[in-house]
Design a protein around this motif. Structure first.
Motif, PDB file in Angstrom:
ATOM      1  N   ILE A  57       4.462   8.720  -0.055  1.00 10.43           N
ATOM      2  CA  ILE A  57       3.077   8.732  -0.524  1.00 10.43           C
ATOM      3  C   ILE A  57       2.993   7.945  -1.827  1.00 10.43           C
ATOM      4  N   PRO A  58       2.229   6.859  -1.867  1.00 10.29           N
ATOM      5  CA  PRO A  58       2.150   6.055  -3.093  1.00 10.29           C
ATOM      6  C   PRO A  58       1.430   6.804  -4.209  1.00 10.29           C
ATOM      7  N   ALA A  59       1.663   6.374  -5.443  1.00  5.94           N
ATOM      8  CA  ALA A  59       0.927   6.906  -6.592  1.00  5.94           C
ATOM      9  C   ALA A  59      -0.405   6.163  -6.674  1.00  5.94           C
TER      10      ALA A  59
ATOM     11  N   VAL B 291      -5.618   3.417   3.284  1.00  6.69           N
ATOM     12  CA  VAL B 291      -5.364   2.365   2.299  1.00  6.69           C
ATOM     13  C   VAL B 291      -5.411   3.013   0.915  1.00  6.69           C
ATOM     14  N   PHE B 292      -4.413   2.727   0.091  1.00  9.14           N
ATOM     15  CA  PHE B 292      -4.308   3.310  -1.251  1.00  9.14           C
ATOM     16  C   PHE B 292      -4.624   2.273  -2.315  1.00  9.14           C
TER      17      PHE B 292
ATOM     18  N   ARG C 164      -4.187  -2.818  -3.820  1.00 15.03           N
ATOM     19  CA  ARG C 164      -4.385  -2.013  -2.615  1.00 15.03           C
ATOM     20  C   ARG C 164      -3.283  -2.278  -1.587  1.00 15.03           C
ATOM     21  N   ARG C 165      -2.934  -1.209  -0.870  1.00 10.78           N
ATOM     22  CA  ARG C 165      -1.882  -1.335   0.137  1.00 10.78           C
ATOM     23  C   ARG C 165      -2.070  -0.259   1.188  1.00 10.78           C
ATOM     24  N   CYS C 166      -1.591  -0.561   2.398  1.00 10.81           N
ATOM     25  CA  CYS C 166      -1.581   0.413   3.485  1.00 10.81           C
ATOM     26  C   CYS C 166      -0.497   1.454   3.204  1.00 10.81           C
TER      27      CYS C 166
ATOM     28  N   LEU D  54      -5.429  -6.651   4.917  1.00  9.91           N
ATOM     29  CA  LEU D  54      -5.513  -7.738   3.946  1.00  9.91           C
ATOM     30  C   LEU D  54      -6.650  -7.399   3.001  1.00  9.91           C
ATOM     31  N   GLU D  55      -6.370  -7.386   1.691  1.00 15.20           N
ATOM     32  CA  GLU D  55      -7.404  -7.004   0.712  1.00 15.20           C
ATOM     33  C   GLU D  55      -8.519  -8.042   0.676  1.00 15.20           C
TER      34      GLU D  55
END
Length: 255
Positions: A221-223, A236-237, A243-245, A254-255
């Motif tokens: 889980i990203p911060a 998307v985070f 931003r990233r999946c 793709l942002e």
């Protein structure tokens, strides 16, 4: 708990053998840090006249009178490979020991029994500068200027899908439980369609497929906070780096 800083002062001969070999004599102050680093200072400037950082071997020999401000002779020896530093006092010197610990940004008061120390943030932890009680911080956490109603420790703010505010002490209020309540079964596995569950390994939550071990799909889980859905169906985070999946290898978003 605090470690000890040892201080020695007096008329000394300082000998360094190695790449910068030299011998000096004079009234100096010698610091021996908890990691056995030896620093020899005189009255001229801030740079030590001799030093050896984190030696492989170190020893201190003293002949002290046992008073609070001890007096007596001393010999300090530190060596790493072919680098050797020796400081030998001549006549009576002064020997003192002081408690020393980590320094950090003050964030609150310790709540440990019989302790009235200050909590300070030092890198990835919050620790009491007096009793040494320590609390780990999740990556990217912010320590807030308010206390937990239950235990009195500071609260922290952490972005893990959404912004959570919880107690610094995970045994008082669990960040992982809050994440599980919000995101358990919230998304489908992109490989087999089963629910993604919130699981925890070594204290760190992650998305893992309910079909495990038949399906081993898992994502850390990203911060950051969820700001939408990727074409692959995963969230998307928004993170500190963009931003990233949830799937860091996904090329659908793709942002």
């Amino acid at each position: 708990m605090a470690s000890e800083l040892r201080l020695f002062a007096g008329a000394c001969t300082t000998t360094f053998e190695g790449t910068r070999s030299r011998t000096q004599h004079g009234y100096v102050v010698v610091l021996v840090k908890p990691d056995d680093t030896v620093l020899v200072h005189d009255a001229d400037g801030y740079q030590p006249v001799a030093w050896l950082t984190r030696p492989d071997e170190a020893s201190v020999e003293t002949t002290c009178d046992g008073t609070d401000t001890a007096h007596g002779g001393f010999t300090i020896t530190a060596q790493t490979g072919d680098q050797r530093l020796t400081v030998e006092s001549h006549g009576e010197g002064t020997v003192r020991t002081f408690p020393i610990g980590e320094a950090g940004v003050p964030v609150g008061e310790c709540v440990a029994t019989d302790c009235e120390g200050t909590l300070a943030r030092t890198g990835g932890d919050v620790a009491c500068v007096d009793c040494g009680e320590r609390y780990g911080l999740p990556a990217g956490a912010t320590v807030l200027d308010r206390q937990c109603d239950d235990c009195g420790l500071p609260q922290i703010r952490v972005d893990r899908g959404e912004t959570f505010e919880v107690c610094l002490d995970y045994t008082c209020e669990s960040l992982n439980d809050r994440i599980r309540e919000r995101y358990d079964r919230a998304f489908d596995c992109p490989d087999c369609g089963s629910d993604l569950r919130i699981r925890v390994t070594d204290g760190r939550p992650f998305f893992g497929c309910e079909g495990y071990p038949d399906c081993e799909t898992a994502f850390s889980i990203p911060a950051g906070v969820v700001v939408g859905l990727c074409d692959c169906g995963l969230p998307v985070f928004e993170t500190a780096t963009g931003r990233r999946c949830l799937d860091g290898t996904c090329d659908s978003y793709l942002e």
